[in-house]
Design an enzyme around this catalytic site. Structure first.
Site, mmCIF file in Angstrom:
data_model
loop_
_atom_site.group_PDB
_atom_site.id
_atom_site.type_symbol
_atom_site.label_atom_id
_atom_site.label_comp_id
_atom_site.label_asym_id
_atom_site.label_seq_id
_atom_site.Cartn_x
_atom_site.Cartn_y
_atom_site.Cartn_z
ATOM 1 N N TYR A 35 0.920 -1.188 0.094
ATOM 2 C CA TYR A 35 -0.001 -0.115 0.002
ATOM 3 C C TYR A 35 0.795 1.328 0.110
ATOM 4 C CZ TYR A 35 -3.806 -3.159 1.501
ATOM 5 O OH TYR A 35 -4.744 -3.891 1.463
ATOM 6 N N ASN A 62 -7.199 3.753 -3.672
ATOM 7 C CA ASN A 62 -8.020 2.853 -2.660
ATOM 8 C C ASN A 62 -9.120 3.403 -1.659
ATOM 9 O OD1 ASN A 62 -7.828 0.197 -1.125
ATOM 10 N ND2 ASN A 62 -7.431 1.414 0.405
ATOM 11 N N GLU A 63 -10.383 2.814 -1.927
ATOM 12 C CA GLU A 63 -11.469 3.481 -1.255
ATOM 13 C C GLU A 63 -11.615 5.016 -1.164
ATOM 14 O OE1 GLU A 63 -11.815 1.121 2.293
ATOM 15 O OE2 GLU A 63 -12.123 -0.707 1.370
ATOM 16 N N ASP A 108 -16.218 -2.181 -1.180
ATOM 17 C CA ASP A 108 -17.420 -2.896 -1.572
ATOM 18 C C ASP A 108 -18.660 -2.622 -0.695
ATOM 19 O OD1 ASP A 108 -19.169 -4.889 -2.412
ATOM 20 O OD2 ASP A 108 -18.236 -6.890 -1.098
ATOM 21 N N GLU A 131 -8.741 -7.160 -1.548
ATOM 22 C CA GLU A 131 -8.743 -7.664 -0.281
ATOM 23 C C GLU A 131 -9.798 -8.436 -0.081
ATOM 24 O OE1 GLU A 131 -7.082 -3.415 1.942
ATOM 25 O OE2 GLU A 131 -9.232 -4.272 2.619
ATOM 26 N N TYR A 177 -6.591 -10.406 3.045
ATOM 27 C CA TYR A 177 -5.858 -9.417 3.994
ATOM 28 C C TYR A 177 -5.701 -9.857 5.349
ATOM 29 C CZ TYR A 177 -5.695 -4.639 6.072
ATOM 30 O OH TYR A 177 -5.333 -3.509 6.845
#
Length: 475
Positions: free
Chosen positions: A87, A159-160, A202, A267, A299
């Site tokens: 990350y 990321n998100e 998600d 993940e 994860y």
């Protein structure tokens, strides 16, 4: 006794460097660039210390310490993974040793270009304030640092960042903007095309709108650089001994069945209830899911306060395997790695939808596909490359034995832990540390590749060594 010529040839063999085969995108499939077979990600998230442990001033990041990477690569090879997601990396640190170790054992790297520090990511609360020259320059530096490693699988532009309806109103155009900039930089400054993807939350309320917004084309075809090459999601819907329907895997497969880009879990691994049983593994790599999704990453590798770890890393360099490591390995061992990595690429012609307002179903999610202009100064970076660009290269891996103590989950010390370097036509197998040999190209194949040259070079070296030793024994 070896004669000087024999010693020289054996030394050449010992220091030869072999590379994994690069992975490319064809439609909605990840594809082995030499065999043409689909590639399924069997991976783990890898960020020792978590995001709070990222400190660029320390001179250390997850891919900077040779001994740490050797230990962890040995345990990952034993586990059976073929990819890691990292990350937070510091582009100013040298990563040659770690990248080469993971390359040697057939493990690919998926890299986020952002970090949790201010100025090193898009701020979801005010994306227009964080999309500027120095931020984009840093993302390009990450590309420069890792572009020369053949086991660099892809980059994530975010990321998100889009994680609810509020962020869905403003953030999506900026995700397309930084994706465009990264892809244009790679096209201009890299020797090969390296995919750029997005890792989504998600959140079912916005998941499909996020996917459609990022995968569609504003140019009428797949060449639009602002569309993602890959769409991934951090999915924790399968908890405990769930089922295909209860976890809504059937819904995900149906929803993504017409995707124009590869989709996989960036993940997964719900930890309630605990300990985990990982019964989603056979489903994720089973016949109902693999025609649509391209695998996933558990994860996570290291035990952090959130309690998702497979391995506890101690401050003295030793490590302790946790029960989740054993359970996951048992589930991976049920997979047929050879069959999994030799499936035909059947989705290579999937075309992206045009970007129209009708693609977006939630009225609170933006349906404006006007992408922000390139910030001042960024186009010059794309055209000319960044200044003082870091340079990485694969180097010979000569040390294979792990020197730190590692204990099994039952407390026994693992004896003789080491990596097993694989020839370039092999990737790590989801069945312990047993290698998987990729299927060879068809006999009619005439195209040559860098990987093919490496394999031929290895064969020639072995042949020359054998002849030389035979010849010199007669002298």
């Amino acid at each position: 006794m070896f004669r000087p010529v024999q010693v020289a040839i054996l030394a050449l063999l010992a220091t030869s460097t072999f590379a994994v085969r690069t992975i490319i995108i064809k439609g909605s499939d990840l594809v082995n660039s030499v065999t043409g077979d689909r590639f399924q990600i069997v991976g783990v998230a890898y960020q020792p210390g978590g995001s709070s442990g990222y400190n660029p001033g320390s001179g250390v990041d997850p891919l900077s310490d040779h001994d740490v990477c050797l230990r962890d690569a040995a345990l990952m090879q034993r586990l059976g993974v073929n990819a890691i997601r990292v990350y937070n990396v510091d582009p100013n640190i040298n990563h040659d040793a770690c990248a080469s170790i993971f390359n040697a054992v057939g493990i690919y790297m998926i890299l986020d270009v952002n970090s949790p520090l201010a100025g090193e990511s898009i701020d979801r609360s005010a994306p227009w304030e964080s999309y500027y020259l120095s931020y984009v320059n840093r993302t390009f530096a990450v590309v420069e640092a890792f572009k020369s490693y053949p086991n660099t699988l892809m980059f994530f532009s975010g990321n998100e960042v889009i994680n609810d309806l509020d962020t869905g109103k403003t953030v999506p155009p900026y995700m397309r903007a930084i994706t465009r900039d990264l892809k244009n930089y790679i096209a201009k400054n890299c020797d090969r095309s390296i995919p750029v993807g997005y890792s989504a939350a998600d959140v079912r309320e916005i998941l499909l709108d996020t996917w459609n917004y990022l995968q569609c084309t504003t140019s009428g075809d797949a060449s639009d650089p602002s569309r993602v090459d890959v769409f991934a999601l951090n999915s924790y819907s399968w908890c405990g001994s769930s089922t295909f329907e209860t976890a809504q895997y059937d819904v995900l497969v149906s929803d993504f069945s017409k995707t124009s880009v590869p989709v996989y879990f960036s993940e997964y691994g719900c930890n309630v209830p605990y300990p985990r049983v990982f019964t989603e593994v056979p489903a994720l790599y089973g016949p109902l899911v693999t025609p649509v999704l391209s695998g996933g990453l558990v994860y996570e590798y290291t035990q952090e306060p959130s309690n998702y770890g497979l391995v506890t890393l101690n401050s003295d360099g030793t490590a302790d395997l946790l029960g989740d490591y054993d359970t996951l390995q048992k589930q991976f061992n049920t997979l047929n790695g050879t069959a999994l990595q030799s499936m035909a690429a059947t989705n290579a012609t999937n075309s992206p939808p045009n970007c129209t307002a009708s693609l977006i179903t939630n009225p609170g999610f933006t349906n404006n596909f006007t992408i922000p202009a390139v910030p001042p100064g960024v186009q010059a970076l794309i055209d000319n490359g960044i200044e003082n660009a870091p340079v990485g290269k694969i180097i010979p891996v000569t040390a294979t034995k792990v020197t730190q103590q590692v204990k099994q989950s039952n407390g026994d010390v693992i004896q003789g832990l080491a990596i097993t370097p694989l020839p370039e036509d092999q990737s790590n197998n989801p069945s312990g540390a047993t290698p998987t040999t990729s299927s060879p190209p068809a006999a009619t194949t005439t195209k040559k590749s860098g990987a093919g040259h490496v394999r031929t070079s290895f064969t020639v070296l072995v042949g020359v060594a054998a002849l030389a030793m035979g010849f010199t024994s007669l002298l």
